[in-house]
Each structure stands twice: as structure tokens, then as C-alpha cells.
Design a protein around this motif. Structure first.
Motif, PDB file in Angstrom:
ATOM      1  N   MET A   1       0.840  -1.351  -0.005  1.00  0.00           N
ATOM      2  CA  MET A   1       0.043  -0.070  -0.008  1.00  0.00           C
ATOM      3  C   MET A   1       0.931   1.202   0.041  1.00  0.00           C
ATOM      4  O   MET A   1       1.805   1.261   0.864  1.00  0.00           O
ATOM      5  N   GLU A   2       0.662   2.088  -0.968  1.00  0.00           N
ATOM      6  CA  GLU A   2       1.253   3.355  -1.075  1.00  0.00           C
ATOM      7  C   GLU A   2       0.485   4.499  -0.491  1.00  0.00           C
ATOM      8  O   GLU A   2      -0.418   4.884  -1.016  1.00  0.00           O
ATOM      9  N   MET A   3       1.120   5.036   0.584  1.00  0.00           N
ATOM     10  CA  MET A   3       0.468   6.377   1.106  1.00  0.00           C
ATOM     11  C   MET A   3       0.340   7.375   0.052  1.00  0.00           C
ATOM     12  O   MET A   3       1.247   7.835  -0.442  1.00  0.00           O
ATOM     13  N   GLU A   4      -0.808   7.999   0.216  1.00  0.00           N
ATOM     14  CA  GLU A   4      -0.969   9.246  -0.845  1.00  0.00           C
ATOM     15  C   GLU A   4      -0.256  10.664  -0.133  1.00  0.00           C
ATOM     16  O   GLU A   4       0.065  10.358   1.199  1.00  0.00           O
ATOM     17  N   SER A   5      -0.082  11.535  -0.820  1.00  0.00           N
ATOM     18  CA  SER A   5       0.721  12.579  -0.121  1.00  0.00           C
ATOM     19  C   SER A   5      -0.410  13.237   1.058  1.00  0.00           C
ATOM     20  O   SER A   5      -1.553  13.100   1.077  1.00  0.00           O
ATOM     21  N   SER A   6       0.512  13.646   2.035  1.00  0.00           N
ATOM     22  CA  SER A   6      -0.413  14.165   3.308  1.00  0.00           C
ATOM     23  C   SER A   6      -0.601  15.430   3.171  1.00  0.00           C
ATOM     24  O   SER A   6       0.055  16.210   3.950  1.00  0.00           O
ATOM     25  N   VAL A   7      -1.758  15.892   2.586  1.00  0.00           N
ATOM     26  CA  VAL A   7      -2.098  17.322   2.214  1.00  0.00           C
ATOM     27  C   VAL A   7      -3.542  17.267   2.929  1.00  0.00           C
ATOM     28  O   VAL A   7      -4.496  16.362   2.978  1.00  0.00           O
ATOM     29  N   ASN A   8      -3.898  18.240   3.567  1.00  0.00           N
ATOM     30  CA  ASN A   8      -5.312  18.420   4.166  1.00  0.00           C
ATOM     31  C   ASN A   8      -6.102  19.230   3.367  1.00  0.00           C
ATOM     32  O   ASN A   8      -5.820  19.789   2.211  1.00  0.00           O
ATOM     33  N   VAL A   9      -7.370  19.359   3.721  1.00  0.00           N
ATOM     34  CA  VAL A   9      -8.614  20.056   3.030  1.00  0.00           C
ATOM     35  C   VAL A   9      -8.228  21.641   2.552  1.00  0.00           C
ATOM     36  O   VAL A   9      -8.808  22.205   1.674  1.00  0.00           O
ATOM     37  N   LEU A  10      -7.440  22.096   3.661  1.00  0.00           N
ATOM     38  CA  LEU A  10      -7.045  23.701   3.171  1.00  0.00           C
ATOM     39  C   LEU A  10      -5.607  23.834   2.063  1.00  0.00           C
ATOM     40  O   LEU A  10      -5.368  24.862   2.113  1.00  0.00           O
ATOM     41  N   VAL A  19      -3.081  10.502  18.719  1.00  0.00           N
ATOM     42  CA  VAL A  19      -2.150   8.994  18.943  1.00  0.00           C
ATOM     43  C   VAL A  19      -2.684   8.543  20.256  1.00  0.00           C
ATOM     44  O   VAL A  19      -2.010   7.409  20.605  1.00  0.00           O
ATOM     45  N   SER A  20      -3.759   9.099  20.803  1.00  0.00           N
ATOM     46  CA  SER A  20      -4.475   8.407  22.323  1.00  0.00           C
ATOM     47  C   SER A  20      -5.670   8.904  22.218  1.00  0.00           C
ATOM     48  O   SER A  20      -6.113   9.926  22.542  1.00  0.00           O
ATOM     49  N   PRO A  21      -6.492   7.883  21.427  1.00  0.00           N
ATOM     50  CA  PRO A  21      -6.392   6.732  20.928  1.00  0.00           C
ATOM     51  C   PRO A  21      -5.534   6.889  19.552  1.00  0.00           C
ATOM     52  O   PRO A  21      -5.710   7.823  18.883  1.00  0.00           O
ATOM     53  N   MET A  22      -4.763   5.900  19.172  1.00  0.00           N
ATOM     54  CA  MET A  22      -4.026   5.864  17.954  1.00  0.00           C
ATOM     55  C   MET A  22      -5.198   5.676  16.841  1.00  0.00           C
ATOM     56  O   MET A  22      -5.924   4.758  16.869  1.00  0.00           O
ATOM     57  N   THR A  23      -5.124   6.505  15.749  1.00  0.00           N
ATOM     58  CA  THR A  23      -6.180   6.765  14.730  1.00  0.00           C
ATOM     59  C   THR A  23      -5.493   6.542  13.492  1.00  0.00           C
ATOM     60  O   THR A  23      -4.281   6.505  13.254  1.00  0.00           O
ATOM     61  N   GLY A  24      -6.408   6.504  12.238  1.00  0.00           N
ATOM     62  CA  GLY A  24      -5.967   6.492  10.947  1.00  0.00           C
ATOM     63  C   GLY A  24      -5.864   5.243  10.223  1.00  0.00           C
ATOM     64  O   GLY A  24      -5.994   3.956  11.026  1.00  0.00           O
ATOM     65  N   PHE A  25      -6.218   4.941   8.983  1.00  0.00           N
ATOM     66  CA  PHE A  25      -6.040   3.805   8.212  1.00  0.00           C
ATOM     67  C   PHE A  25      -4.959   3.214   8.461  1.00  0.00           C
ATOM     68  O   PHE A  25      -4.863   1.966   8.745  1.00  0.00           O
ATOM     69  N   THR A  33      -4.193   8.395   3.942  1.00  0.00           N
ATOM     70  CA  THR A  33      -5.244   7.192   3.243  1.00  0.00           C
ATOM     71  C   THR A  33      -4.305   6.663   1.752  1.00  0.00           C
ATOM     72  O   THR A  33      -3.217   7.339   1.820  1.00  0.00           O
ATOM     73  N   CYS A  34      -4.886   5.710   1.218  1.00  0.00           N
ATOM     74  CA  CYS A  34      -4.390   5.201   0.093  1.00  0.00           C
ATOM     75  C   CYS A  34      -5.401   4.548  -0.664  1.00  0.00           C
ATOM     76  O   CYS A  34      -6.524   4.674  -0.294  1.00  0.00           O
ATOM     77  N   TRP A  35      -5.269   4.218  -1.982  1.00  0.00           N
ATOM     78  CA  TRP A  35      -6.087   3.552  -2.597  1.00  0.00           C
ATOM     79  C   TRP A  35      -7.070   2.370  -2.209  1.00  0.00           C
ATOM     80  O   TRP A  35      -7.879   2.171  -2.582  1.00  0.00           O
ATOM     81  N   GLU A  36      -6.092   1.680  -1.180  1.00  0.00           N
ATOM     82  CA  GLU A  36      -6.744   0.528  -0.865  1.00  0.00           C
ATOM     83  C   GLU A  36      -7.716   0.761   0.438  1.00  0.00           C
ATOM     84  O   GLU A  36      -8.527  -0.180   1.057  1.00  0.00           O
ATOM     85  N   ASP A  37      -7.769   2.304   1.151  1.00  0.00           N
ATOM     86  CA  ASP A  37      -8.658   2.623   2.073  1.00  0.00           C
ATOM     87  C   ASP A  37      -9.888   2.847   1.549  1.00  0.00           C
ATOM     88  O   ASP A  37     -10.389   4.091   1.058  1.00  0.00           O
ATOM     89  N   HIS A  38     -10.770   1.701   1.020  1.00  0.00           N
ATOM     90  CA  HIS A  38     -12.058   2.028   0.565  1.00  0.00           C
ATOM     91  C   HIS A  38     -13.075   2.741   1.537  1.00  0.00           C
ATOM     92  O   HIS A  38     -14.079   3.263   0.905  1.00  0.00           O
ATOM     93  N   GLY A  39     -13.044   2.716   2.721  1.00  0.00           N
ATOM     94  CA  GLY A  39     -13.803   3.416   3.601  1.00  0.00           C
ATOM     95  C   GLY A  39     -13.399   5.115   3.567  1.00  0.00           C
ATOM     96  O   GLY A  39     -14.144   5.859   4.118  1.00  0.00           O
TER      97      GLY A  39
END
Length: 122
Positions: A1-10, A19-25, A33-39
Motif C-alpha cells: 500500500m502506497e500512502m498518498e501525499s499528506s495534504v489537508n483540505v486547506l 495518537v491517544s487513541p491511535m487513529t488513522g487507516f 489514506t491510500c487507494w486501498e482505503d475503501h472507507g
């Protein structure tokens, strides 16, 4: 899985969500995210009791710990990378939580208009 660029909506650098709780795909603390992250787990939200109850009601219990998946169970006030489609559904139902725009990945905009996200921005 190749992570996409880490760019926000802005258009800036995607900031960590939690990180508490640890989150993210990728469980890296950010809504990467990446293309495999269908959700499309890309919306950084601040959870509310109302949203968590609604999510449980529709069949996605986020409050019960699942040690088998290293999932601690979530509480109001915590941040979490929520699926873009689920956020939009919660918006339509009137129970969407607040959004941290700097921590929300730009791919969210494929599902949720920026104007909608801005209406929930903290």
C-alpha cells in the motif's frame, strides 16, 4: 500500500489527528489514506456522545473495546479519523461531530464538500 501525499483540505500539510487513541487507516495518528482505503478514513473529528450513540444505533459500535483488533473503544471528546461517507451520512442525519480541518485529508473532498466541512470546523 502506497500512502498518498499528506495534504489537508486547506491545501497545507496534514497535521496529526490523535495518537491517544491511535487513529488513522495506517494507525499512524493521522488521517492518511491510500487507494486501498475503501472507507476513506480521512475526516478528523472530535467525537460526541450523540454521534457515538447514532453510530452504534446504525450498526457501527465505536464505544466497545475490541482487543482482538487493538481497538480501545472510543469516548466523547476524543479525536478519530472517521470515514468520509459516514461523516456525510451523520451530517444528513443532523448528528455530525466537529471537524479539525488541518487534520482532515484532502481526499475527503471527493465525498464531502469543503463548505459542509467548514460548517463543523473547530
Amino acid at each position: 500500500m502506497e500512502m498518498e501525499s499528506s495534504v489537508n483540505v486547506l491545501g497545507g500539510v496534514l497535521q496529526p489527528c490523535s495518537v491517544s487513541p491511535m487513529t488513522g487507516f495506517f494507525r499512524d495518528g493521522a488521517c492518511n489514506t491510500c487507494w486501498e482505503d475503501h472507507g476513506l478514513h480521512t475526516v478528523c473529528v472530535v467525537l460526541t456522545a450523540e454521534f457515538l450513540a447514532w453510530s452504534r444505533y446504525i450498526g457501527n459500535d465505536l464505544t466497545t473495546p475490541r482487543p482482538d483488533f487493538a481497538f480501545p473503544g472510543l469516548k466523547p471528546g476524543e479525536r478519530w479519523c472517521l470515514c468520509a461517507g459516514r461523516f456525510l451520512e451523520a451530517h444528513d442525519e443532523g448528528c455530525a461531530p466537529q471537524v479539525v480541518l488541518e487534520c482532515t485529508h484532502r481526499r475527503t473532498l471527493e465525498v464531502v464538500p469543503l463548505e459542509v466541512l467548514q460548517g463543523y470546523a473547530i
